[in-house]
Design an enzyme around this catalytic site. Structure first.
Site, PDB file in Angstrom:
ATOM      1  N   CYS A   2       0.834  -1.206   0.000  1.00 55.23           N
ATOM      2  CA  CYS A   2       0.000   0.000   0.000  1.00 55.23           C
ATOM      3  C   CYS A   2       0.867   1.253   0.000  1.00 55.23           C
ATOM      4  CB  CYS A   2      -0.944   0.087   1.183  1.00 55.23           C
ATOM      5  SG  CYS A   2      -2.065  -1.289   1.310  1.00 55.23           S
ATOM      6  N   ARG A  27       3.975  -0.417  -4.700  1.00 61.51           N
ATOM      7  CA  ARG A  27       3.697  -0.907  -3.351  1.00 61.51           C
ATOM      8  C   ARG A  27       2.381  -1.687  -3.281  1.00 61.51           C
ATOM      9  NH1 ARG A  27       6.767   1.654   0.490  1.00 61.51           N
ATOM     10  NH2 ARG A  27       5.272   1.081   2.082  1.00 61.51           N
ATOM     11  N   TRP A  75      -2.735  -2.831  -1.650  1.00 57.26           N
ATOM     12  CA  TRP A  75      -2.388  -4.242  -1.829  1.00 57.26           C
ATOM     13  C   TRP A  75      -3.188  -4.964  -0.744  1.00 57.26           C
ATOM     14  CZ3 TRP A  75      -0.056  -8.197   1.058  1.00 57.26           C
ATOM     15  CH2 TRP A  75       0.389  -9.302   0.315  1.00 57.26           C
ATOM     16  N   ASN A 101      -1.569   2.215   5.629  1.00 55.97           N
ATOM     17  CA  ASN A 101      -0.697   1.133   5.163  1.00 55.97           C
ATOM     18  C   ASN A 101      -0.257   0.344   6.395  1.00 55.97           C
ATOM     19  OD1 ASN A 101       2.821   1.251   4.244  1.00 55.97           O
ATOM     20  ND2 ASN A 101       1.430  -0.461   4.124  1.00 55.97           N
ATOM     21  N   HIS A 529      20.041 -36.372  -6.950  1.00 56.51           N
ATOM     22  CA  HIS A 529      19.348 -36.764  -5.719  1.00 56.51           C
ATOM     23  C   HIS A 529      17.837 -36.564  -5.828  1.00 56.51           C
ATOM     24  CE1 HIS A 529      23.192 -37.381  -3.861  1.00 56.51           C
ATOM     25  NE2 HIS A 529      23.571 -36.185  -4.281  1.00 56.51           N
ATOM     26  N   LYS A 629       5.977  -4.347  -4.149  1.00 53.32           N
ATOM     27  CA  LYS A 629       7.419  -4.153  -4.065  1.00 53.32           C
ATOM     28  C   LYS A 629       7.921  -4.204  -2.624  1.00 53.32           C
ATOM     29  CE  LYS A 629      11.242  -2.729  -6.166  1.00 53.32           C
ATOM     30  NZ  LYS A 629      11.773  -3.920  -6.798  1.00 53.32           N
TER      31      LYS A 629
END
Ligand code: F6R
Length: 634
Positions: A2, A27, A75, A101, A529, A629
């Site tokens: 955010c 962001r 976000w 935020n 492996h 980000k």
């Protein structure tokens, strides 16, 4: 996670807020909104889901007039991305607006209480409790109401608020999420970071945890939790706004990839003077470093890969043992630290919640702490005892590229610095290595120039991969059992050894992030492996095989993959004598350099492979889905 932007001044706020939010879009970008004080004692709000261009389009049709405003790019943490959940949030009367935020951890309890008191909630967010608290405590002064509200909040926040009854005033507060005040002429700003402000002013004040800011067009005060001025001095930031623009490149990611040789040149020019290394901002005395008996590096994602590479370098150049941990694991273990341990936290943003928590844990346990950060004044840079800035400039693409190289540059120099303090490297050898280090930017540039020449071939290969990938998926999902494949393994595998192993992880991460194609990074020696079972004619196997002490081993690995039909793309040094004879599907050459410095070169094709594939798949390269980000939540 955010982005917040606030403006108060003599200009129309809407345009500036949109511009600021665009700079902060990295962001988070699932919804956005703004609230404007119109000067007639009302708040005008517009918000919408999706990217900021959606908000911009709405505002183009219905502009909001006013000279004080707050905006937000989101976000999602609590509640899906939608208009209702987008910020700003308003109180019942529509007089107070808030953007936030962070995460309010006690929002359930607060919501119940506030609802019982008459607050009407319109979103599923944790943030909305803040605005109802502000309304509850508002007695004619927003600053006081915010101070009182903060006492009720548990969790993390950067908050900006405005009130229709107090024209021209922004108030802000922070705890564990960044907030910066920008000081202009007859205008001031509040933002999540300086990249949103630098085109208006280079004078900023960083808020510390527990502090608040009260901002009008003519003044900006930073106060503590009790309302006492803290006497915060403005600092000058030297970020150039042209760095934050695309400069003719189609994507920020490509621009940032191409900036890398220049960044390394600048870092070396600033810090390397002959054989002497200068860390002017470091704050940790050589005396303290001399007591270091072991190093623990903590970081996330790409920064973690830089830390892993640094382990090889530090152990090569010094006698200090090094451990590297992802911050999210480190902080929940019971790491044995204490005196004699140097904990290095590596982070582009300097705000990554897990790395910050890890650093605090390390400090509490008595370790010496150092942060390696890109963002000036970020939380990590302020909380660690020492700081080294990477000076990569603003990194806008969500997928990190230039920050990685800059982190490597600083960590390599730190290794040389410690080698000097501990006399672990003969002078002659040290000088010789540093001389070679100075040539690396030139070699990086050569690698990128070669890409420019081969660009068409790269695009063709990406197209080829796309076609095969989809053909494979069709087989996998086919309803015809004859056609159906057992498993969809049209994916990428990245193999490396020794100091190039972390780059294998980084190559896979880059591809996953921006093209959403499954990709694995593996130490090549581990293939037998287990992962070798994945090999048939489908996976594209990128083998990092520059000139090195494990070159022969890589040849064997490549042969093993080829023997099972795998598609091999080796990255080799110019003049490579063996691997081209194996007739790989495509051969990528990077200039010859000492193994120690090869990660600076091998990472470039890896970044470009991810870029070309994502472009071919038509993905949103700079803003991949589900990512942000700066990860300021746990
Ligand atoms: C990858 C990427 C992330 C970050 C990680 C740490 O391209 O950008 O993996 O590296 O979220 O972020 P910082 O460095 O800001 O701590």
């Amino acid at each position: 996670m955010c982005g917040i932007f606030g403006y108060t001044g003599h200009k129309e706020a809407q345009k500036l807020v949109i511009q600021g939010l665009k700079r902060l879009e990295y962001r988070g970008y699932d919804s956005s909104g703004l609230a404007v004080q119109d000067g007639f004692q009302a708040l005008l709000v517009e918000k919408t889901s999706g990217k900021i261009k959606n908000l911009e389009a709405l505002l183009h049709r219905r502009p909001l007039k006013g000279r004080t405003a707050i905006g937000h790019t989101r976000w999602a943490t609590h509640g899906v991305p939608s208009r209702e959940n987008a910020h700003p949030h308003l109180d019942n009367g529509g007089e107070i607006a808030v953007v936030h935020n962070g995460i309010i951890e006690n929002h359930f309890d607060l919501k119940e209480t506030l609802k019982a008191e008459g607050a009407v909630f319109r979103s599923e967010t944790d943030t909305e409790v803040i605005v109802h608290l502000l309304a509850k405590y508002y007695k004619g002064n927003l600053e006081n109401a915010l101070r009182r509200s903060l006492k009720d909040l548990k969790g993390t926040y950067a908050i900006a608020a405005i009130c229709s009854k107090e024209p021209g005033k922004l108030v802000g507060a922070r705890r564990d999420s960044p907030l910066v005040v920008g000081l202009g002429k007859k205008e001031n700003f509040l933002a999540s970071d300086v990249s949103a402000i630098v085109e208006h002013t280079d004078r900023v004040m960083f808020l510390e945890n527990g502090e608040m800011a009260v901002v009008t067009k003519d003044s900006a005060r930073v106060v503590d939790g009790a309302g006492r001025p803290v006497g915060r001095k403005a600092v000058k930031v030297d970020w150039d706004i042209t760095q934050a623009k695309k400069g003719g490149y189609p994507h920020f990611m490509l621009k940032e990839i191409f900036e890398q040789p220049g960044i390394l040149t600048a870092v070396l020019r600033e810090r390397l003077h002959g054989a002497k290394i200068r860390f002017d901002e470091l704050k940790i005395a050589p005396r303290a470093f001399r007591k270091v008996k072991r190093i623990v590096i903590i970081a996330c994602g790409t920064a973690y890969h830089a830390g892993l590479t640094a382990k090889y370098v530090l152990e090569e150049l010094t006698d200090i043992p090094v451990w590297v941990d992802t911050s999210s694991e480190f902080r929940y273990r019971n790491p044995k630290l204490g005196k004699g341990t140097l904990v290095i936290a590596v982070s582009q943003s300097g705000e990554t919640a897990d790395t910050l928590a890890g650093l605090r844990e390390a400090k509490a346990k008595g370790a010496l702490t150092l942060s390696v950060c890109n963002v000036l004044g970020s939380s990590l840079s302020r909380e660690a005892q020492g700081v080294l800035y990477t000076h990569a400039g603003p990194e806008i693409a969500v997928a990190s590229t230039k920050a990685y190289t800059a982190q490597l540059a600083v960590l390599y120099l730190l290794a040389f610095y410690l080698a000097g303090l501990f006399n672990s490297l003969p002078q002659k050898k040290r000088k010789e290595l540093l001389r070679e280090f100075s040539r690396v930017p030139f070699l990086m540039q050569k690698t990128l120039d070669q890409y420019r020449e081969d660009e068409k071939e790269w695009a063709e290969k990406a197209r080829d991969f796309n076609a095969r990938y989809h053909a494979q998926l069709e087989k996998y999902f086919s309803t015809d059992p004859e056609k159906r494949k057992r498993s969809p393994n049209g994916f990428f595998l990245y193999l490396g050894r020794n100091i190039n192993y972390p780059n294998a992880l980084e190559g896979a991460l880059k591809l996953k992030e921006i093209s959403y194609i499954p990709a694995e990074g593996y130490p090549a020696g581990e293939m037998k492996h287990g992962p070798i079972a994945l090999i048939d004619e489908n996976p594209w196997v990128i083998c990092l095989a520059p000139q090195s002490r494990t070159y022969d081993k890589m040849i064997s690995n490549i042969q093993e993959i080829k023997a099972r039909g795998g598609i091999v793309i080796p990255i080799v040094s110019e003049g490579d004598s063996e691997i081209h004879k194996l007739q790989p599907f495509y051969l990528i050459r990077v200039p010859k350099v000492r193994e120690l410095f090869s990660p600076f070169l091998t990472v470039l094709p890896l970044q470009l492979i991810a870029y070309c594939v994502a472009r071919e798949f038509g993905e949103d390269i700079d803003q991949p889905r589900n990512l942000a980000k700066s990860v300021t939540v746990e």
